[in-house]
Design an enzyme around this catalytic site. Structure first.
Site, mmCIF file in Angstrom:
data_model
loop_
_atom_site.group_PDB
_atom_site.id
_atom_site.type_symbol
_atom_site.label_atom_id
_atom_site.label_comp_id
_atom_site.label_asym_id
_atom_site.label_seq_id
_atom_site.Cartn_x
_atom_site.Cartn_y
_atom_site.Cartn_z
ATOM 1 N NE ARG A 15 -2.990 -1.270 3.194
ATOM 2 C CZ ARG A 15 -3.403 -0.803 4.377
ATOM 3 N NH1 ARG A 15 -4.104 0.308 4.442
ATOM 4 N NH2 ARG A 15 -3.126 -1.449 5.485
ATOM 5 C CD GLN A 73 9.641 -14.342 5.919
ATOM 6 O OE1 GLN A 73 9.596 -13.120 6.001
ATOM 7 N NE2 GLN A 73 8.630 -15.120 6.261
ATOM 8 C CG ASP A 107 5.446 -2.512 9.699
ATOM 9 O OD1 ASP A 107 5.570 -2.991 10.838
ATOM 10 O OD2 ASP A 107 4.666 -2.989 8.844
ATOM 11 N N GLY A 142 -5.204 -9.272 14.976
ATOM 12 C CA GLY A 142 -5.400 -10.519 15.698
ATOM 13 C C GLY A 142 -6.039 -10.219 17.047
ATOM 14 C CG ASN A 233 0.142 -1.276 7.182
ATOM 15 O OD1 ASN A 233 0.995 -2.149 7.058
ATOM 16 N ND2 ASN A 233 -0.557 -1.114 8.277
ATOM 17 C CE LYS A 357 31.476 27.640 -1.094
ATOM 18 N NZ LYS A 357 32.182 27.193 -2.296
ATOM 19 C CE1 TYR A 372 28.247 32.087 -2.701
ATOM 20 C CE2 TYR A 372 29.850 32.756 -4.360
ATOM 21 C CZ TYR A 372 29.352 31.808 -3.479
ATOM 22 O OH TYR A 372 29.959 30.589 -3.375
ATOM 23 N NE ARG A 446 33.012 53.744 -11.082
ATOM 24 C CZ ARG A 446 32.758 54.080 -9.828
ATOM 25 N NH1 ARG A 446 32.461 53.168 -8.936
ATOM 26 N NH2 ARG A 446 32.818 55.335 -9.459
HETATM 27 C C1 UD1 Z 1 0.152 -9.469 12.465
HETATM 28 C C2 UD1 Z 1 -0.391 -10.443 13.498
HETATM 29 C C3 UD1 Z 1 -1.686 -9.892 14.078
HETATM 30 C C4 UD1 Z 1 -1.446 -8.520 14.673
HETATM 31 C C5 UD1 Z 1 -0.815 -7.600 13.628
HETATM 32 C C6 UD1 Z 1 -0.409 -6.306 14.262
HETATM 33 C C7 UD1 Z 1 0.311 -12.610 12.692
HETATM 34 C C8 UD1 Z 1 -0.098 -13.859 12.030
HETATM 35 N N1 UD1 Z 1 -0.615 -11.701 12.875
HETATM 36 O O1 UD1 Z 1 -0.804 -9.366 11.452
HETATM 37 O O2 UD1 Z 1 -2.174 -10.757 15.069
HETATM 38 O O3 UD1 Z 1 -2.653 -7.986 15.157
HETATM 39 O O4 UD1 Z 1 0.375 -8.197 13.059
HETATM 40 O O5 UD1 Z 1 -0.030 -5.414 13.250
HETATM 41 O O6 UD1 Z 1 1.449 -12.476 13.095
HETATM 42 N N2 UD1 Z 1 6.475 -10.021 7.942
HETATM 43 C C9 UD1 Z 1 7.600 -10.665 7.522
HETATM 44 N N3 UD1 Z 1 7.474 -11.791 6.808
HETATM 45 C C10 UD1 Z 1 6.263 -12.309 6.477
HETATM 46 C C11 UD1 Z 1 5.110 -11.641 6.897
HETATM 47 C C12 UD1 Z 1 5.243 -10.492 7.641
HETATM 48 O O7 UD1 Z 1 8.719 -10.242 7.815
HETATM 49 O O8 UD1 Z 1 6.255 -13.352 5.808
HETATM 50 C C13 UD1 Z 1 6.623 -8.791 8.736
HETATM 51 C C14 UD1 Z 1 6.029 -7.567 8.076
HETATM 52 O O9 UD1 Z 1 7.012 -6.899 7.319
HETATM 53 C C15 UD1 Z 1 5.595 -6.753 9.269
HETATM 54 C C16 UD1 Z 1 5.263 -7.802 10.314
HETATM 55 O O10 UD1 Z 1 5.904 -8.969 9.923
HETATM 56 O O11 UD1 Z 1 6.647 -5.974 9.777
HETATM 57 C C17 UD1 Z 1 3.765 -8.020 10.450
HETATM 58 O O12 UD1 Z 1 3.286 -8.431 9.203
HETATM 59 P P1 UD1 Z 1 1.842 -8.078 8.715
HETATM 60 O O13 UD1 Z 1 1.585 -8.693 7.425
HETATM 61 O O14 UD1 Z 1 1.608 -6.627 8.877
HETATM 62 O O15 UD1 Z 1 1.007 -8.861 9.845
HETATM 63 P P2 UD1 Z 1 -0.526 -9.044 9.895
HETATM 64 O O16 UD1 Z 1 -0.871 -10.250 9.126
HETATM 65 O O17 UD1 Z 1 -1.186 -7.781 9.576
HETATM 66 CA CA CA Z 2 -0.247 -5.578 9.329
#
Ligand code: UD1
Ligand code: CA
Length: 463
Positions: A15, A73, A107, A142, A233, A357, A372, A446
């Site tokens: 986003r 990852q 983030d 969550g 986001n 400067k 200047y 001049r």
């Molecule tokens: C996650 C939580 C959710 C919580 C929310 C808070 C899980 C399954 N869910 O949700 O319960 O309320 O955060 O914002 O954990 N990331 C990776 N690798 C991945 C996926 C994500 O590094 O494969 C990182 C993202 O860059 C981010 C963080 O993990 O920094 C959270 O990922 P995001 O996709 O925002 O999590 P949600 O599914 O929204």
């Molecule tokens: Ca999220």
């Protein structure tokens, strides 16, 4: 007890609609991820592991030299999968009893050290500690499942929004994405995760139910404010957090006695070290490290970066200052530009549309209009006229101009460097000076003025 910190930063940030990885977008002038890393610096000795994925190279470059370990990852199969990648880097063996792992998000930049510390303390190496908060609108997050009907019941698990029943979606206590877990247990739990859920992802949040099942206590620590758990986001959320952070910084400065004309029209992207009785009008931006002495007044819409402004100086509106020093009681602007290496002594006056400067101006020197000064050394009480410039660049090299004490440079002069203007000398207006001038004399360079008596102005032919 060994502390490992895992910062998740592999997500795509769709986003943001940007080529720049999300965690490298700037908040108050600093990448989101850097905010989190700086905060961890207050947690004492810890190993930091950053999970990278989208834009991994850029993110890894950004953290190079910080001491943090980057772990890739690829592909990104969920937060549980992200932590799985960190497992080989976590301290100790799966049978070790000591060690805590703190999980943070790259983030979520405004998490406070006090809260992170509370989370680590709640874990204490033997409990799973979740950072939670109650939200008016919990959708997307969550939800924390508890025994009994009200909170206060034991934590039983986390259900992701997409997997939650309508009744579960009514729960307003949410998981913020941050937790602290006993390292040995965490390693075992994440390796046992499956992806049987609505999103086909490995959910880190599923370890909560595992802990409960194994009789490991799960505790919820509440965040102190919503601000510290807000994630970025989208550009709109980034701007929202920026305003919150700016407000926080403005309040801290006002607490220290700084008089901000309007805390909502103030931007600090770095550090501002104020003296007493400092006044700052609206729309100013401070970047890098700016030191401001007692009684300094800064007018509206100034941009000031990496500067030292001594006591009593007045910076009038629309002035730009970067990498410069301003002396006691100096008057600068409006519309002045001080560039790197400008060092102004006490009581120096720099007026509108004057650029300085890499030059030092000694006490009481003045350049009040349209001028200047580059690569120059300007003596005390020099008066540098409107429209005058130092021609300091020959297309290949920079040369210095030295102007002695008490020199008056008239208007519209060109001082072709390298050149020295002797002490107490006067340069006639409109002069082009290419050779050194003697002290205490008038130098004029001049064309001589002539008047032609019999000259006739051309006339148009009658129609
Ligand atoms: C996650 C939580 C959710 C919580 C929310 C808070 C899980 C399954 N869910 O949700 O319960 O309320 O955060 O914002 O954990 N990331 C990776 N690798 C991945 C996926 C994500 O590094 O494969 C990182 C993202 O860059 C981010 C963080 O993990 O920094 C959270 O990922 P995001 O996709 O925002 O999590 P949600 O599914 O929204
Ligand atoms: Ca999220």
């Amino acid at each position: 007890m060994a502390l490992d910190i895992v910062i998740m930063a592999a997500g795509k940030g769709t986003r943001m609609k940007s080529r720049l990885p999300k965690v490298l977008h700037r908040l108050a002038g600093k990448p989101l991820l850097q905010h989190v890393m700086d905060m961890t610096g207050d947690l004492g000795r810890a190993r930091t592991i950053v999970i990278t994925g989208h834009g991994a190279e850029q993110v890894e470059q950004a953290i190079a030299g910080s001491g943090a370990i980057a772990v890739r990852q690829e592909p990104q199969l969920g937060t549980g999968h992200a932590v799985q990648q960190a497992v080989p880097q976590l301290t100790g063996t799966p049978d070790d009893r000591a060690g805590i792992t703190l999980i943070l998000n790259g983030d979520v930049p405004l998490i406070e050290a006090t809260t992170a510390r509370a989370l680590v303390e709640a874990c204490a190496g033997r409990q799973l500690a979740l950072l939670t908060i109650e939200l008016e609108d919990p959708s997307g997050y969550g939800r924390i499942l508890r025994s009994g009907d009200a909170h206060g019941g034991r934590v039983l698990g986390i259900v992701e929004h997409k997997d939650a029943s309508p009744a579960q979606r009514q729960i307003r206590e949410i998981y913020t994405g941050m937790m602290a877990a006993p390292t040995a247990l965490l390693k075992r739990w994440v390796m046992a995760l499956t992806n049987q859920n609505a999103q086909g992802e490995y959910y880190l949040t599923d370890i909560v139910a595992m802990a409960v099942e194994q009789g490991v206590p799960v505790v919820a620590t509440h965040a102190r404010s919503e601000t510290e758990v807000l994630g970025v986001n989208s550009p709109a959320q980034l701007a929202e957090l920026e305003r919150r952070l700016q407000r926080r910084q403005a309040e801290a400065l006002m607490e220290a006695g700084v008089r901000l004309a309007d805390p909502d029209r103030f931007d600090l992207r770095g550090e501002l070290l104020p003296g007493q009785d400092v006044e700052i009008d609206v729309g100013c931006i401070f970047e890098g490290q700016v030191v401001v002495g007692d009684n300094v007044r800064i007018g509206a819409h100034c941009v000031i970066r990496d500067a030292e402004i001594a006591a009593g100086a007045v910076i009038h509106p629309f002035t730009h200052i970067e990498g410069a020093k301003v002396g006691t009681g100096a008057l600068i602007g409006p519309y002045a530009r001080l560039r790197p290496g400008a060092e102004l002594g006490d009581e120096v006056h720099i007026g509108n549309f004057v650029e300085v400067k890499n030059s030092t101006l000694a006490r009481g020197a003045k350049a009040n209009h349209l001028a200047y000064l580059g690569d120059s050394t300007v003596g005390e009480r020099v008066n540098y006229g409107a429209g005058s410039i130092t021609a300091n660049y020959d297309g290949a090299n920079k040369h210095r101009t030295v102007i002695g004490n008490d020199v008056h440079v008239g208007s519209n002069c060109v001082l072709i460097a390298p050149v020295t203007i002797g002490e107490g000398g006067t340069i006639g207006g409109g002069s082009t000076i290419s050779r050194d001038t003697p002290a205490h004399q008038l130098t004029v360079a001049r064309a001589r003025q002539v008047s032609l008596a019999g000259w006739q102005r051309p006339k148009k032919a009658p129609k």
